[in-house]
Design an enzyme around this catalytic site. Sequence first.
Site, PDB file in Angstrom:
ATOM      1  N   SER A 102      50.072  35.177  36.424  1.00 14.92           N
ATOM      2  CA  SER A 102      49.933  36.609  36.715  1.00 14.92           C
ATOM      3  C   SER A 102      51.284  37.267  36.986  1.00 14.92           C
ATOM      4  CB  SER A 102      49.038  36.749  37.950  1.00 14.92           C
ATOM      5  OG  SER A 102      49.190  38.014  38.530  1.00 14.92           O
TER       6      SER A 102
ATOM      7  N   TYR B  38      47.010  35.711  46.584  1.00 14.62           N
ATOM      8  CA  TYR B  38      46.676  35.520  45.159  1.00 14.62           C
ATOM      9  C   TYR B  38      47.926  35.071  44.388  1.00 14.62           C
ATOM     10  CZ  TYR B  38      45.721  36.898  40.302  1.00 14.62           C
ATOM     11  OH  TYR B  38      45.599  36.918  38.938  1.00 14.62           O
TER      12      TYR B  38
HETATM   13  N1  LIG Z   1      42.473  40.834  34.377  1.00 10.50           N
HETATM   14  C1  LIG Z   1      43.747  40.964  34.763  1.00 10.50           C
HETATM   15  O1  LIG Z   1      44.291  42.062  34.851  1.00 10.50           O
HETATM   16  C2  LIG Z   1      44.570  39.737  35.071  1.00 10.50           C
HETATM   17  C3  LIG Z   1      45.936  39.923  35.391  1.00 10.50           C
HETATM   18  C4  LIG Z   1      46.715  38.807  35.684  1.00 10.50           C
HETATM   19  C5  LIG Z   1      46.157  37.547  35.640  1.00 10.50           C
HETATM   20  N2  LIG Z   1      44.849  37.399  35.360  1.00 10.50           N
HETATM   21  C6  LIG Z   1      44.304  36.032  35.329  1.00 10.50           C
HETATM   22  O2  LIG Z   1      43.585  35.876  34.115  1.00 10.50           O
HETATM   23  C7  LIG Z   1      42.487  34.992  34.316  1.00 10.50           C
HETATM   24  C8  LIG Z   1      41.198  35.654  33.860  1.00 10.50           C
HETATM   25  O3  LIG Z   1      41.005  36.829  34.654  1.00 10.50           O
HETATM   26  P1  LIG Z   1      39.787  37.798  34.431  1.00 10.50           P
HETATM   27  O4  LIG Z   1      40.300  39.166  34.586  1.00 10.50           O
HETATM   28  O5  LIG Z   1      39.048  37.415  33.198  1.00 10.50           O
HETATM   29  O6  LIG Z   1      38.921  37.459  35.738  1.00 10.50           O
HETATM   30  P2  LIG Z   1      37.345  37.239  35.899  1.00 10.50           P
HETATM   31  O7  LIG Z   1      37.104  37.196  37.375  1.00 10.50           O
HETATM   32  O8  LIG Z   1      36.597  38.213  35.096  1.00 10.50           O
HETATM   33  O9  LIG Z   1      37.127  35.802  35.279  1.00 10.50           O
HETATM   34  C9  LIG Z   1      37.350  34.601  35.969  1.00 10.50           C
HETATM   35  C10 LIG Z   1      36.114  33.731  35.834  1.00 10.50           C
HETATM   36  O10 LIG Z   1      36.394  32.496  36.485  1.00 10.50           O
HETATM   37  C11 LIG Z   1      35.189  32.056  37.110  1.00 10.50           C
HETATM   38  N3  LIG Z   1      35.547  31.137  38.192  1.00 10.50           N
HETATM   39  C12 LIG Z   1      36.177  31.444  39.367  1.00 10.50           C
HETATM   40  N4  LIG Z   1      36.305  30.342  40.111  1.00 10.50           N
HETATM   41  C13 LIG Z   1      35.758  29.307  39.398  1.00 10.50           C
HETATM   42  C14 LIG Z   1      35.579  27.926  39.660  1.00 10.50           C
HETATM   43  N5  LIG Z   1      35.971  27.368  40.807  1.00 10.50           N
HETATM   44  N6  LIG Z   1      34.964  27.163  38.709  1.00 10.50           N
HETATM   45  C15 LIG Z   1      34.551  27.729  37.542  1.00 10.50           C
HETATM   46  N7  LIG Z   1      34.693  29.039  37.250  1.00 10.50           N
HETATM   47  C16 LIG Z   1      35.283  29.820  38.168  1.00 10.50           C
HETATM   48  C17 LIG Z   1      34.520  33.325  37.608  1.00 10.50           C
HETATM   49  O11 LIG Z   1      33.133  33.161  37.785  1.00 10.50           O
HETATM   50  C18 LIG Z   1      34.868  34.319  36.509  1.00 10.50           C
HETATM   51  O12 LIG Z   1      33.804  34.448  35.584  1.00 10.50           O
HETATM   52  C19 LIG Z   1      42.527  34.619  35.796  1.00 10.50           C
HETATM   53  O13 LIG Z   1      43.241  33.422  35.925  1.00 10.50           O
HETATM   54  C20 LIG Z   1      43.308  35.750  36.436  1.00 10.50           C
HETATM   55  O14 LIG Z   1      43.932  35.337  37.631  1.00 10.50           O
HETATM   56  C21 LIG Z   1      44.037  38.456  35.071  1.00 10.50           C
END
Ligand SMILES: NC(=O)c1ccc[n+]([C@@H]2O[C@H](COP(=O)([O-])OP(=O)(O)OC[C@H]3O[C@@H](n4cnc5c(N)ncnc54)[C@H](O)[C@@H]3O)[C@@H](O)[C@H]2O)c1
Length: 322
Positions: free
Chosen positions: A128, A153
Amino acid sequence: MTILVTGAAGFIGYHLSRRLADRGERVIGLDNLTEFYDTELKRRRLVQLSTFPSFEFKHVDLANREALAEALKGEPIRQVFHLAAQANVRYALENPYAYLDSNITSHLNLLEHIRHSGGVEMFVYASSSSVYGAANPVPFHEDAITDHPTSLYAATKKSAEMMSEVYADIFDIPQVGLRFFSVYGPWGRPDMAYWLFTEAILAGRPIKVFNDGNMQRDFTYVDDVVAGILAVADAPPGGPRHRVYNIGNNTPVVLLDMIKTLERIIGKEAELDFMPAQPGEMQVTCADVSTIRKDFGFRPTTSLDVGLQKFVDWFRRYQRWS
Ligand SMILES: NC(=O)c1ccc[n+]([C@@H]2O[C@H](COP(=O)([O-])OP(=O)(O)OC[C@H]3O[C@@H](n4cnc5c(N)ncnc54)[C@H](O)[C@@H]3O)[C@@H](O)[C@H]2O)c1
């Protein structure tokens, strides 16, 4: 080839799984459907994915290593896209242990599984922009010092990067960490500003604008993010065993300007409720994408106007189904 996508019921994992299944890959999508936001949205994403015969869903908590081993036993996995996580900077103030379980323990469990099962040729994981903290000049370059996170985070994302560095070195597991910047788009996340603002403007409710709306974010459209992930994964093997790249839009936008764009698209003025800055929030994010462009040809192509229009169009349809 079998590909594992963790967090497949999540926003980015859903889009990536869809693209992979659409091009005929066998995809195992894993998720534990956390209740951090509406699980109905996650289930609906899975319904979409279930229309692809080559997609299979497994309901597993990555923090439970026995359950993980059992679920993946005998599966010939060659590539892993690890997108599962506990996201959101502010929620860590309420539930810090979710970050430990989903971002640190889960990352280690997956690395251990890969180490012992063998056969994985590439482990790509989501990091991130938050790892850059408050002290780095923008645009953020991958070489910047990331030892001063401003949120739990960010600290857990940085910890995952460091665990990957060690496992790549000691166990020779090829890995790429991708630092995403404020990803948005259809099927997005209800906790993020663009969703909350759209929902409130449409309903005629005031929107909470932190830090007087002066923050700047490098909003990145989800299709560009998926294109970047695939560019990395599809490239011929080679280079250092562990690399970290930014995936962003390289165009920071002031939050108030993003709200103006939404007002124009929706055709309705927002009622703004200004609030103080929240602990852990960064003032500006902006990705330097020159390294990923040089190594993999990545170029974001979606402007905020176009991307938000697609989001709002989808959101209106989604509300009608609900
Ligand atoms: N969306 C953004 O703007 C953004 C920005 C920077 C980084 N990220 C990173 O990208 C990745 C995806 O983010 P996103 O926006 O799709 O988030 P999201 O919350 O929509 O998706 C994450 C998924 O992981 C699942 N999850 C969480 N803990 C878990 C566990 N212990 N076992 C199995 N599944 C689990 C959740 O149920 C969820 O469906 C993450 O690693 C997030 O930190 C996202």
